[in-house]
Scaffold this active site. Structure first.
Site, PDB file in Angstrom:
ATOM      1  N   ASP A   1       4.002  36.579  15.584  1.00  0.00           N
ATOM      2  CA  ASP A   1       3.810  35.844  16.819  1.00  0.00           C
ATOM      3  C   ASP A   1       4.948  34.869  16.745  1.00  0.00           C
ATOM      4  O   ASP A   1       4.943  33.870  15.693  1.00  0.00           O
ATOM      5  CB  ASP A   1       2.689  35.355  16.885  1.00  0.00           C
ATOM      6  CG  ASP A   1       2.496  34.382  18.299  1.00  0.00           C
ATOM      7  OD1 ASP A   1       3.481  33.979  18.755  1.00  0.00           O
ATOM      8  OD2 ASP A   1       1.246  34.366  18.778  1.00  0.00           O
TER       9      ASP A   1
ATOM     10  N   ASP B   1      13.391  38.807  25.556  1.00  0.00           N
ATOM     11  CA  ASP B   1      12.593  39.422  26.638  1.00  0.00           C
ATOM     12  C   ASP B   1      11.162  38.899  26.658  1.00  0.00           C
ATOM     13  O   ASP B   1      10.186  39.902  27.113  1.00  0.00           O
ATOM     14  CB  ASP B   1      12.847  40.895  26.774  1.00  0.00           C
ATOM     15  CG  ASP B   1      12.518  41.499  28.186  1.00  0.00           C
ATOM     16  OD1 ASP B   1      12.612  40.967  29.140  1.00  0.00           O
ATOM     17  OD2 ASP B   1      12.142  42.530  27.948  1.00  0.00           O
TER      18      ASP B   1
ATOM     19  N   LYS C   1      14.294  35.736  29.386  1.00  0.00           N
ATOM     20  CA  LYS C   1      13.468  36.095  30.822  1.00  0.00           C
ATOM     21  C   LYS C   1      12.887  35.077  31.262  1.00  0.00           C
ATOM     22  O   LYS C   1      12.262  34.380  30.552  1.00  0.00           O
ATOM     23  CB  LYS C   1      12.667  37.317  30.514  1.00  0.00           C
ATOM     24  CG  LYS C   1      11.889  37.670  31.634  1.00  0.00           C
ATOM     25  CD  LYS C   1      11.512  39.147  31.610  1.00  0.00           C
ATOM     26  CE  LYS C   1      10.351  39.061  30.669  1.00  0.00           C
ATOM     27  NZ  LYS C   1       9.749  40.578  30.675  1.00  0.00           N
TER      28      LYS C   1
ATOM     29  N   TRP D   1      16.204  46.956  24.250  1.00  0.00           N
ATOM     30  CA  TRP D   1      17.383  46.090  24.144  1.00  0.00           C
ATOM     31  C   TRP D   1      18.071  45.943  22.841  1.00  0.00           C
ATOM     32  O   TRP D   1      18.953  46.045  22.622  1.00  0.00           O
ATOM     33  CB  TRP D   1      16.604  44.515  24.047  1.00  0.00           C
ATOM     34  CG  TRP D   1      16.456  44.226  25.657  1.00  0.00           C
ATOM     35  CD1 TRP D   1      16.488  45.046  26.845  1.00  0.00           C
ATOM     36  CD2 TRP D   1      16.894  42.835  26.366  1.00  0.00           C
ATOM     37  NE1 TRP D   1      16.520  44.279  27.864  1.00  0.00           N
ATOM     38  CE2 TRP D   1      16.330  42.990  27.791  1.00  0.00           C
ATOM     39  CE3 TRP D   1      16.716  41.443  25.630  1.00  0.00           C
ATOM     40  CZ2 TRP D   1      16.453  41.989  28.567  1.00  0.00           C
ATOM     41  CZ3 TRP D   1      16.704  40.499  26.698  1.00  0.00           C
ATOM     42  CH2 TRP D   1      16.649  40.586  28.015  1.00  0.00           C
TER      43      TRP D   1
ATOM     44  N   GLY E   1      11.543  48.012  22.191  1.00  0.00           N
ATOM     45  CA  GLY E   1      12.885  48.153  21.286  1.00  0.00           C
ATOM     46  C   GLY E   1      14.060  48.602  22.026  1.00  0.00           C
ATOM     47  O   GLY E   1      15.141  49.075  21.686  1.00  0.00           O
TER      48      GLY E   1
ATOM     49  N   ASP F   1       8.719  40.850  17.149  1.00  0.00           N
ATOM     50  CA  ASP F   1       7.738  40.980  18.275  1.00  0.00           C
ATOM     51  C   ASP F   1       6.333  41.011  17.652  1.00  0.00           C
ATOM     52  O   ASP F   1       6.243  41.206  16.608  1.00  0.00           O
ATOM     53  CB  ASP F   1       7.876  42.374  19.098  1.00  0.00           C
ATOM     54  CG  ASP F   1       7.282  42.127  20.309  1.00  0.00           C
ATOM     55  OD1 ASP F   1       8.094  42.075  21.405  1.00  0.00           O
ATOM     56  OD2 ASP F   1       5.974  42.363  20.566  1.00  0.00           O
TER      57      ASP F   1
END
Length: 225
Positions: free
Chosen positions: A113, A138, A178, A66, A64, A97
């Site tokens: 997912d 990320d 990322k 970000w 959490g 997430d």
């Protein structure tokens, strides 16, 4: 026995690096859940991506940090000069997430997912047709150590983030994603260049030197054929 000793040495080295890491200490002092907050902070301060009033989607959000950073950016300036972790929020943050995380006030969290259609549909319902200003990702898969296999898993997540951005970003919006140097990296840069008018790779100072991670920032969607 040698393997166990080596493993203990590696764990001790990691623990030492973690405890003495200035970003870990700063995160503890400033109330961030992870040092990763400072990676996004550096990217934002360089490119000025995040502004109050925006709709931001945070992919791969756990634990959490970000979302915390964005939430503080959206705190009204009359609330202790901005940066408040609680209270009023000028903007919308939707976080997703596979792992659960402790709620963050004002952040809409979806657990699931991102690769599954049902979860993606829930995210799209939360966006509710509004143009997204910034997508931050990320996300990273569990790595197997097999380079070709890992590169394919990484690429798949990046491709999904780009596809979501193409469908939901406003024309001048941005995607921060990322990626990892190594097999498949150049193809991901090409994917960004085919999708965005401006592409910039950034390796924040807060990203450990030993890490192969870097971040691709795409701004301004290109029209898809």
């Amino acid at each position: 026995m040698k393997i166990k000793t080596k493993s203990k040495k590696v764990n001790k080295a990691w623990l030492h690096d973690h405890v003495t890491d200035p970003y870990v200490r700063l995160a503890q002092k400033e109330g961030y859940r992870a040092r990763a907050a400072y990676k996004l902070k550096e990217i934002d301060e360089e490119l000025h991506l995040l502004k109050p009033g925006q709709l931001v989607v945070d992919l791969g959000a756990a634990p959490g940090a970000w979302s915390q950073y964005v939430r503080r950016k959206f705190a009204p300036r009359d609330a202790a000069g901005g940066g408040a972790a609680v209270g009023a929020l000028n903007g919308t943050v939707i976080a997703l997430d596979l792992l659960d995380f402790e709620p963050i006030e004002g952040v809409h969290f979806i657990q699931g997912d991102f690769r599954e259609e049902a979860v993606l549909a829930e995210l799209q319902a939360a966006v509710n047709g509004r143009p997204v200003d910034v997508v931050i990702s990320d996300m990273a898969p569990n790595l197997s150590g097999i380079e070709v296999s890992d590169a394919a898993r990484i690429a798949h997540l990046v491709e999904l983030a780009v596809e979501f951005s193409q469908q939901h970003l406003r024309p001048d919006g941005a995607l921060v994603c990322k990626v990892f140097h190594g097999s498949g990296y150049s193809q991901l840069v090409d994917l960004f260049r085919s999708s965005f008018r401006t592409v910039k790779p950034i390796k924040p100072k807060a990203s450990r030197d030993k890490s192969s991670e870097t971040f691709l920032v795409g701004r301004g969607l290109k029209q898809q054929a």
